[in-house]
Design a protein around this motif. Structure first.
Motif, PDB file in Angstrom:
ATOM      1  N   PHE A   1      -2.776   3.941  -3.151  1.00  0.00           N
ATOM      2  CA  PHE A   1      -2.812   2.831  -4.090  1.00  0.00           C
ATOM      3  C   PHE A   1      -2.497   1.535  -3.343  1.00  0.00           C
ATOM      4  N   ARG A   2      -3.016   0.433  -3.848  1.00  0.00           N
ATOM      5  CA  ARG A   2      -2.745  -0.852  -3.211  1.00  0.00           C
ATOM      6  C   ARG A   2      -1.354  -1.389  -3.547  1.00  0.00           C
ATOM      7  N   THR A   3      -0.777  -0.909  -4.629  1.00  0.00           N
ATOM      8  CA  THR A   3       0.596  -1.295  -4.988  1.00  0.00           C
ATOM      9  C   THR A   3       1.362  -0.046  -5.408  1.00  0.00           C
ATOM     10  N   PHE A   4       2.670  -0.104  -5.249  1.00  0.00           N
ATOM     11  CA  PHE A   4       3.493   1.045  -5.628  1.00  0.00           C
ATOM     12  C   PHE A   4       3.661   1.087  -7.139  1.00  0.00           C
ATOM     13  N   ASP A   5       3.423   2.275  -7.703  1.00  0.00           N
ATOM     14  CA  ASP A   5       3.627   2.519  -9.120  1.00  0.00           C
ATOM     15  C   ASP A   5       4.210   3.914  -9.248  1.00  0.00           C
ATOM     16  N   ALA A   6       5.461   4.016  -9.673  1.00  0.00           N
ATOM     17  CA  ALA A   6       6.153   5.306  -9.712  1.00  0.00           C
ATOM     18  C   ALA A   6       5.425   6.311 -10.591  1.00  0.00           C
ATOM     19  N   GLY A   7       4.858   5.847 -11.692  1.00  0.00           N
ATOM     20  CA  GLY A   7       4.137   6.750 -12.589  1.00  0.00           C
ATOM     21  C   GLY A   7       2.892   7.314 -11.941  1.00  0.00           C
ATOM     22  N   LYS A   8       2.142   6.463 -11.233  1.00  0.00           N
ATOM     23  CA  LYS A   8       0.941   6.942 -10.549  1.00  0.00           C
ATOM     24  C   LYS A   8       1.289   7.922  -9.434  1.00  0.00           C
ATOM     25  N   VAL A   9       2.336   7.618  -8.720  1.00  0.00           N
ATOM     26  CA  VAL A   9       2.745   8.505  -7.635  1.00  0.00           C
ATOM     27  C   VAL A   9       3.139   9.870  -8.184  1.00  0.00           C
ATOM     28  N   LYS A  10       3.936   9.878  -9.253  1.00  0.00           N
ATOM     29  CA  LYS A  10       4.351  11.142  -9.855  1.00  0.00           C
ATOM     30  C   LYS A  10       3.138  11.925 -10.355  1.00  0.00           C
ATOM     31  N   HIS A  11       2.194  11.223 -10.972  1.00  0.00           N
ATOM     32  CA  HIS A  11       0.993  11.897 -11.481  1.00  0.00           C
ATOM     33  C   HIS A  11       0.199  12.512 -10.328  1.00  0.00           C
ATOM     34  N   ALA A  12       0.100  11.802  -9.203  1.00  0.00           N
ATOM     35  CA  ALA A  12      -0.638  12.327  -8.052  1.00  0.00           C
ATOM     36  C   ALA A  12       0.021  13.589  -7.519  1.00  0.00           C
ATOM     37  N   ILE A  13       1.346  13.608  -7.459  1.00  0.00           N
ATOM     38  CA  ILE A  13       2.061  14.789  -6.983  1.00  0.00           C
ATOM     39  C   ILE A  13       1.900  15.936  -7.976  1.00  0.00           C
ATOM     40  N   ASP A  14       2.047  15.646  -9.258  1.00  0.00           N
ATOM     41  CA  ASP A  14       1.875  16.687 -10.282  1.00  0.00           C
ATOM     42  C   ASP A  14       0.465  17.277 -10.226  1.00  0.00           C
ATOM     43  N   ARG A  15      -0.518  16.408 -10.032  1.00  0.00           N
ATOM     44  CA  ARG A  15      -1.903  16.878  -9.969  1.00  0.00           C
ATOM     45  C   ARG A  15      -2.109  17.786  -8.762  1.00  0.00           C
ATOM     46  N   ALA A  16      -1.565  17.393  -7.603  1.00  0.00           N
ATOM     47  CA  ALA A  16      -1.703  18.213  -6.404  1.00  0.00           C
ATOM     48  C   ALA A  16      -1.005  19.559  -6.553  1.00  0.00           C
ATOM     49  N   CYS A  17       0.057  19.612  -7.363  1.00  0.00           N
ATOM     50  CA  CYS A  17       0.808  20.851  -7.593  1.00  0.00           C
ATOM     51  C   CYS A  17       0.262  21.665  -8.757  1.00  0.00           C
TER      52      CYS A  17
ATOM     53  N   SER B   1       0.838  -1.205   0.000  1.00  0.00           N
ATOM     54  CA  SER B   1       0.000   0.000   0.000  1.00  0.00           C
ATOM     55  C   SER B   1       0.869   1.249   0.000  1.00  0.00           C
ATOM     56  N   THR B   2       0.459   2.231  -0.792  1.00  0.00           N
ATOM     57  CA  THR B   2       1.244   3.444  -1.010  1.00  0.00           C
ATOM     58  C   THR B   2       0.347   4.661  -0.796  1.00  0.00           C
ATOM     59  N   TYR B   3       0.854   5.645  -0.056  1.00  0.00           N
ATOM     60  CA  TYR B   3       0.064   6.826   0.300  1.00  0.00           C
ATOM     61  C   TYR B   3       0.859   8.079  -0.058  1.00  0.00           C
ATOM     62  N   VAL B   4       0.231   8.977  -0.805  1.00  0.00           N
ATOM     63  CA  VAL B   4       0.861  10.247  -1.190  1.00  0.00           C
ATOM     64  C   VAL B   4       0.271  11.335  -0.299  1.00  0.00           C
ATOM     65  N   VAL B   5       1.148  11.980   0.485  1.00  0.00           N
ATOM     66  CA  VAL B   5       0.716  12.970   1.468  1.00  0.00           C
ATOM     67  C   VAL B   5       1.230  14.344   1.070  1.00  0.00           C
ATOM     68  N   ARG B   6       0.331  15.328   1.021  1.00  0.00           N
ATOM     69  CA  ARG B   6       0.702  16.699   0.659  1.00  0.00           C
ATOM     70  C   ARG B   6       1.522  17.362   1.768  1.00  0.00           C
ATOM     71  N   PRO B   7       2.137  18.499   1.474  1.00  0.00           N
ATOM     72  CA  PRO B   7       2.882  19.212   2.521  1.00  0.00           C
ATOM     73  C   PRO B   7       2.016  19.649   3.705  1.00  0.00           C
ATOM     74  N   ASP B   8       0.701  19.802   3.496  1.00  0.00           N
ATOM     75  CA  ASP B   8      -0.187  20.150   4.610  1.00  0.00           C
ATOM     76  C   ASP B   8      -0.742  18.909   5.295  1.00  0.00           C
ATOM     77  N   GLN B   9      -0.138  17.755   5.038  1.00  0.00           N
ATOM     78  CA  GLN B   9      -0.458  16.487   5.696  1.00  0.00           C
ATOM     79  C   GLN B   9      -1.812  15.908   5.284  1.00  0.00           C
ATOM     80  N   HIS B  10      -2.401  16.434   4.213  1.00  0.00           N
ATOM     81  CA  HIS B  10      -3.635  15.867   3.683  1.00  0.00           C
ATOM     82  C   HIS B  10      -3.292  14.749   2.697  1.00  0.00           C
ATOM     83  N   LEU B  11      -4.125  13.725   2.681  1.00  0.00           N
ATOM     84  CA  LEU B  11      -3.884  12.548   1.853  1.00  0.00           C
ATOM     85  C   LEU B  11      -4.320  12.831   0.423  1.00  0.00           C
TER      86      LEU B  11
END
Length: 541
Positions: free
Chosen positions: A522-538, A508-518
């Protein structure tokens, strides 16, 4: 801050901290000096915002038209989420050590207990559900922290009197004891309170409701053995036909709220000869001293848009709610937290300026939620018709014996953290149980470091984005744009509460913003999904 002495040009006399005016170099410049961020208002919201930005290495000028803090308790109830934010800013322990910790509330109808509630029934959180702490202590600790940060220039007796927005900033005209001067701010952040002069300069008015009722606030100093709980009365015998509230504060000070009715004269009701008999009737004795008295009206309003070009509003300057429920200052500090990380990324060129619009979207939605709760509380506390009063009283009568009626009793729904719409993409639709909510702040839990040092989850998050990964045999090499923490390696789930609250399974993988909001999970780690989630939040996706 030294008692009776001076530190950083500050003096304390009779509980009031007075700050020395100091001429700044900007006043001797040939023209307006360019500054990245100017904050108007050195209250809890403006100070929290300045500290957060400074810790992200953003220089900040704070302007305040006063030269003191400590005149009246004002806000006193600070919620768990606010304390978690202040803990991240380095002042959490001071607030907790001085404040009165509480989590139980009791509602009475006449002489009888209608029901009681527990705001934090589960264990394993570093911060309590609530503390009561006078606003002057809150501001004192925040000012002390701000004065220790070289990126913050705190200017007292500097009054913003004119703003002139332009394409890439705002020219601010400031009055001082030495005469006026100007600053050219890349961003102007208006944290100047409910009567915001900046809001008036832009011609922005509040929209919403002003309720036809008045309430007396009295802070009294007395020795009493009442527990540290929130006590609320509907139609008490000592104040028939109205409502009352009692809260404990530090230093043997007690907050008392008494409903007065719309016909009450605000100025007359603040006079000791009117206040003292009311409190004597409530307490049954006169062994107390008045510390502070005010009369207020319920207001549930906000401005249409919190962002006007390079001028951004936060706290009471952007929205107002009635005080029952402690949603005013707490929501303002959450405004500050939401804005700080986004503005820091924009100023550093790591996110587009359009990211600031997500501040408006998320925090105006939070304001609407708070206004909705506050409006419903006001309608229940101060019914507008005989029918509404009969219905309210019937609910209170039922609540004594019927659990289903207790959820209908509304003496002020206490402040809760906001859950933001994360604009889910199709690839992060995995199903999770547990108490963690996508878009909400990460629930805290006890952890251990790899060397078995006790800690808490929120204290181990990075200053920027953090990716939490539940170990599944190995670990990712790194995560672009985030700090990686592997649960089971970097951090140990010492009591199993991380697994329970985040429904964590191996991988399980969790992307947490700088303000500690989730931001994503994801149930499995995927570097592309993680990067997309960070890009979307930014705001880059």
């Amino acid at each position: 801050m030294a008692e009776g002495g001076a530190t950083h040009g500050v003096e304390k006399r009779k509980g009031v901290y007075q700050f020395a005016y100091k001429r700044s170099a900007d006043q001797d410049a040939a023209g307006p000096v360019r500054r990245p961020v100017v904050i108007v208002g050195a209250g809890p919201v403006g100070l929290s915002l300045a500290i957060d930005l400074a810790e992200k290495d953003v220089p900040v000028v704070i302007l305040d038209d006063a030269d003191r803090i400590g005149e009246g308790s004002r806000a006193i109830c600070f919620a768990k989420r606010t304390l978690e934010i202040w803990d991240r800013l380095g002042v959490g322990d001071k607030m907790i050590d001085k404040g009165v910790t509480w989590k139980l509330g009791k509602c009475f109808h006449e002489n009888d207990l209608a029901y009681q509630f527990d705001l934090l029934p589960e264990e394993g959180h570093r911060m309590p559900a609530f503390i009561n702490l006078q606003q002057y202590y809150v501001e004192q600790y925040l000012v002390e922290r701000a004065l220790d940060l070289p990126q913050i220039d705190l200017r007292w007796l500097n009054k913003a009197v004119k703003v002139a927005p332009h394409a890439d900033g705002v020219v601010v005209t400031i009055e001082t004891p030495d005469g006026p001067y100007e600053i050219d701010a890349e961003w102007l952040l208006a944290c100047d309170g409910a009567k915001s002069p900046i809001r008036d300069m832009l011609g922005e008015g509040f929209k919403g409701h002003v309720f036809e009722d008045r309430f007396l606030i009295a802070d009294v100093k007395m020795a009493a053995d009442f527990p540290a709980e929130r006590w609320f009365w509907f139609d008490p015998p000592f104040h028939p036909g109205q409502s009352a509230l009692l809260h404990k504060q530090p230093d043997d000070v007690w907050r008392i709220d008494l409903q007065l009715g719309w016909d009450a004269d605000p100025e007359k009701e603040k006079q000791p000869e009117r206040v003292v008999p009311r409190i004597e009737q409530m307490l049954g004795h006169s062994n107390f001293d008045l510390e502070w008295v005010s009369v207020y009206t319920f207001q549930c309003r906000r401005i249409d848009n919190f962002v006007h070009g390079r001028i951004v509003f936060a706290g009471d300057a952007a929205h107002q709610v009635s005080p029952f429920g402690a949603r005013g200052a707490n929501s303002g500090v959450q405004d500050a937290e939401n804005l700080a990380w986004k503005l820091a990324l924009v100023l550093k060129g790591e996110a587009p300026e359009s990211l600031i619009e997500t501040y408006n979207l998320e925090r105006s939605a939070a304001a609407d939620e708070n206004i909705g709760h506050s409006t419903r509380s006001t309608d229940f506390i101060a019914p507008r018709s005989a029918f509404e009063r009969r219905l309210r009283n019937a609910v209170l009568d039922l609540a004594r014996t019927a659990p289903f009626a207790r959820v209908m009793v509304n003496s002020g729904r206490l402040s809760m953290p906001s859950v933001y719409d994360t604009e889910l993409s199709t690839e992060d639709q995995d199903v999770f149980a547990g108490s963690a909510r996508l878009g909400g702040p990460l629930p805290d839990c006890p952890m251990q470091t790899a060397d078995h040092r006790d800690t808490h989850l929120l204290n181990e998050l990075g200053d920027g984005f953090t990716v939490l990964y539940a170990r599944d045999g190995g670990r990712p090499n790194s995560v672009e744009g985030a700090t990686l923490k592997v649960i089971g390696d970097d951090l140990l789930d010492s009591e199993g509460l991380f697994k329970r609250r985040l429904d964590a399974t191996p991988g399980s993988t969790y992307v947490v913003r700088p303000d500690q909001h989730l931001a994503a999970r994801f149930r499995t780690f995927d570097a592309g999904k993680v990067k997309h989630a960070i890009d979307r939040a930014c705001g880059r996706a």
